[in-house]
Design a protein around this motif. Structure first.
Motif, mmCIF file in Angstrom:
data_model
loop_
_atom_site.group_PDB
_atom_site.id
_atom_site.type_symbol
_atom_site.label_atom_id
_atom_site.label_comp_id
_atom_site.label_asym_id
_atom_site.label_seq_id
_atom_site.Cartn_x
_atom_site.Cartn_y
_atom_site.Cartn_z
ATOM 1 N N ALA A 174 17.063 -15.908 104.808
ATOM 2 C CA ALA A 174 17.793 -15.531 103.597
ATOM 3 C C ALA A 174 18.253 -16.773 102.838
ATOM 4 O O ALA A 174 18.138 -16.839 101.609
ATOM 5 C CB ALA A 174 18.989 -14.656 103.949
ATOM 6 N N GLU A 175 18.747 -17.768 103.567
ATOM 7 C CA GLU A 175 19.195 -19.003 102.923
ATOM 8 C C GLU A 175 18.023 -19.697 102.221
ATOM 9 O O GLU A 175 18.156 -20.173 101.092
ATOM 10 C CB GLU A 175 19.817 -19.929 103.957
ATOM 11 C CG GLU A 175 20.339 -21.228 103.381
ATOM 12 C CD GLU A 175 20.901 -22.144 104.447
ATOM 13 O OE1 GLU A 175 21.784 -22.949 104.100
ATOM 14 O OE2 GLU A 175 20.466 -22.071 105.610
ATOM 15 N N THR A 176 16.873 -19.703 102.852
ATOM 16 C CA THR A 176 15.680 -20.307 102.248
ATOM 17 C C THR A 176 15.269 -19.558 100.987
ATOM 18 O O THR A 176 14.970 -20.171 99.955
ATOM 19 C CB THR A 176 14.523 -20.306 103.270
ATOM 20 O OG1 THR A 176 14.961 -20.994 104.443
ATOM 21 C CG2 THR A 176 13.294 -20.974 102.707
ATOM 22 N N ALA A 177 15.265 -18.227 101.056
ATOM 23 C CA ALA A 177 14.872 -17.421 99.888
ATOM 24 C C ALA A 177 15.875 -17.576 98.750
ATOM 25 O O ALA A 177 15.485 -17.675 97.581
ATOM 26 C CB ALA A 177 14.749 -15.957 100.294
ATOM 27 N N LEU A 178 17.167 -17.611 99.057
ATOM 28 C CA LEU A 178 18.183 -17.771 98.020
ATOM 29 C C LEU A 178 18.139 -19.159 97.396
ATOM 30 O O LEU A 178 18.320 -19.314 96.186
ATOM 31 C CB LEU A 178 19.576 -17.497 98.594
ATOM 32 C CG LEU A 178 19.866 -16.040 98.947
ATOM 33 C CD1 LEU A 178 21.149 -15.936 99.740
ATOM 34 C CD2 LEU A 178 19.927 -15.185 97.701
ATOM 35 N N THR A 179 17.882 -20.174 98.201
ATOM 36 C CA THR A 179 17.772 -21.533 97.675
ATOM 37 C C THR A 179 16.577 -21.633 96.715
ATOM 38 O O THR A 179 16.642 -22.334 95.701
ATOM 39 C CB THR A 179 17.629 -22.544 98.824
ATOM 40 O OG1 THR A 179 18.763 -22.398 99.689
ATOM 41 C CG2 THR A 179 17.576 -23.961 98.322
ATOM 42 N N ALA A 180 15.504 -20.911 97.013
ATOM 43 C CA ALA A 180 14.316 -20.944 96.150
ATOM 44 C C ALA A 180 14.560 -20.324 94.788
ATOM 45 O O ALA A 180 13.892 -20.695 93.810
ATOM 46 C CB ALA A 180 13.160 -20.219 96.855
ATOM 47 N N ILE A 181 15.508 -19.392 94.665
ATOM 48 C CA ILE A 181 15.740 -18.747 93.364
ATOM 49 C C ILE A 181 16.945 -19.317 92.627
ATOM 50 O O ILE A 181 17.282 -18.849 91.539
ATOM 51 C CB ILE A 181 15.902 -17.217 93.511
ATOM 52 C CG1 ILE A 181 17.183 -16.865 94.260
ATOM 53 C CG2 ILE A 181 14.691 -16.594 94.137
ATOM 54 C CD1 ILE A 181 17.571 -15.401 94.135
ATOM 55 N N ARG A 182 17.597 -20.329 93.177
ATOM 56 C CA ARG A 182 18.771 -20.903 92.517
ATOM 57 C C ARG A 182 18.371 -21.427 91.142
ATOM 58 O O ARG A 182 17.440 -22.204 90.990
ATOM 59 C CB ARG A 182 19.338 -22.035 93.343
ATOM 60 C CG ARG A 182 20.656 -22.549 92.813
ATOM 61 C CD ARG A 182 21.193 -23.716 93.569
ATOM 62 N NE ARG A 182 20.863 -23.657 94.989
ATOM 63 C CZ ARG A 182 21.369 -24.468 95.894
ATOM 64 N NH1 ARG A 182 22.226 -25.378 95.537
ATOM 65 N NH2 ARG A 182 21.018 -24.374 97.141
ATOM 66 N N GLY A 183 19.092 -20.983 90.119
ATOM 67 C CA GLY A 183 18.846 -21.417 88.754
ATOM 68 C C GLY A 183 17.700 -20.710 88.068
ATOM 69 O O GLY A 183 17.328 -21.067 86.949
ATOM 70 N N LYS A 184 17.103 -19.690 88.661
ATOM 71 C CA LYS A 184 15.962 -18.993 88.066
ATOM 72 C C LYS A 184 16.330 -17.614 87.506
ATOM 73 O O LYS A 184 15.446 -16.800 87.299
ATOM 74 C CB LYS A 184 14.839 -18.829 89.100
ATOM 75 C CG LYS A 184 14.244 -20.131 89.542
ATOM 76 C CD LYS A 184 13.095 -19.893 90.469
ATOM 77 C CE LYS A 184 12.485 -21.224 90.895
ATOM 78 N NZ LYS A 184 11.364 -21.026 91.805
ATOM 79 N N GLY A 185 17.600 -17.333 87.320
ATOM 80 C CA GLY A 185 18.010 -16.022 86.832
ATOM 81 C C GLY A 185 17.536 -15.795 85.416
ATOM 82 O O GLY A 185 17.404 -16.694 84.614
ATOM 83 N N ARG A 186 17.241 -14.523 85.138
ATOM 84 C CA ARG A 186 16.823 -14.201 83.770
ATOM 85 C C ARG A 186 17.834 -13.338 83.096
ATOM 86 O O ARG A 186 18.666 -12.752 83.629
ATOM 87 C CB ARG A 186 15.468 -13.548 83.737
ATOM 88 C CG ARG A 186 15.242 -12.502 84.784
ATOM 89 C CD ARG A 186 13.878 -11.949 84.663
ATOM 90 N NE ARG A 186 13.585 -11.311 85.956
ATOM 91 C CZ ARG A 186 12.716 -10.357 86.101
ATOM 92 N NH1 ARG A 186 12.050 -9.941 85.096
ATOM 93 N NH2 ARG A 186 12.497 -9.838 87.260
#
Length: 186
Positions: A174-186
Motif C-alpha cells: 500500500a505504501e508503494t502504491a500510494l507513493t507512486a500516485i503522490r502528486g498525480k491527483g486530477r
C-alpha cells in the motif's frame, strides 16, 4: 485482485493498482473501548441493583416494578454496549476495503461509505506498526485547510487519513502504491 467490492465505485477509465482489506479486524478504536467500559459498568450496576433488591425483597412494598425496571435496563445496556456494539464494529471493520488507482486512493467503509482522496506532492506517507501487530499506512497533508460542517468552522491541519489493520506485506504494498500516485491527483 479477486475482491470486487471496489469495482463499482471506480470512475470511468480508472483501474485498481492495489487493493486490500484489514486483516486485523479484532482491534477496535478508542471510542469502542469507552463503549465497552460503559457496558461493563452497566453489568456492575445490574449486579448491584439485583443483589440489593433480592436482599430486601420482602421490604420493597410497591417498589418492585421500578426495581425490576432498573435491573432490566442496566442488564439491557450491558448487552448493547459490551456485547453487541463491539461485534457490530468488528463486522463493519471486516467489510472495509482499501484501493489505489492511478491517481486516487479509496476507502470503502462498512461496504457503503466511500472516501476518495488524492495525495498532494507535499503529502507525507508513513507506515506505522500498532501495538497489536496491525500495520497502518497514513497520509498526512501538511497544509492547513478550513472545513465547514453545519454552522461551525474548523481551521487547522487535517487529521491523517489512511489504511489501517493491514498485515506487514499489505502495508508495504500500500505504501508503494500510494507513493507512486503522490502528486498525480486530477
Amino acid at each position: 485482485m479477486s475482491d470486487t467490492a471496489l469495482t463499482p465505485h471506480l470512475l470511468p477509465g480508472d483501474r485498481l493498482t492495489w487493493q486490500g482489506k484489514p486483516t486485523h479486524t479484532r482491534a477496535l478504536g478508542k471510542g469502542f473501548a469507552i463503549i465497552r467500559f460503559v457496558g461493563w459498568g452497566m453489568l456492575a450496576c445490574f449486579a448491584l441493583f439485583l443483589a440489593l433488591g433480592l436482599a430486601n425483597l420482602d421490604e420493597m412494598e410497591g417498589t418492585f416494578a421500578p426495581w425490576l425496571g432498573v435491573v432490566l435496563l442496566s442488564g439491557g445496556l450491558f448487552v448493547a454496549f459490551a456485547l453487541i456494539a463491539p461485534a457490530y464494529a468488528r463486522a463493519a471493520n471486516a467489510r472495509t476495503r482499501y484501493g489505489v488507482t492511478r491517481s486516487r486512493a479509496m476507502i470503502l467503509q462498512s461496504g457503503r461509505d466511500l472516501k476518495r482522496f488524492t495525495i498532494p506532492k507535499d503529502g507525507r506517507i508513513t507506515r506505522v506498526e500498532g501495538k497489536d501487530g496491525a500495520w497502518s499506512v497514513l497520509i498526512q497533508v501538511p497544509a492547513h485547510r478550513t472545513a465547514q460542517r453545519s454552522n461551525t468552522e474548523h481551521s487547522g491541519p487535517p487529521n491523517p487519513i489512511g489504511f489501517g489493520g493491514l498485515s506487514e506485506a499489505d502495508a508495504i504494498a500500500a505504501e508503494t502504491a500510494l507513493t507512486a500516485i503522490r502528486g498525480k491527483g486530477r
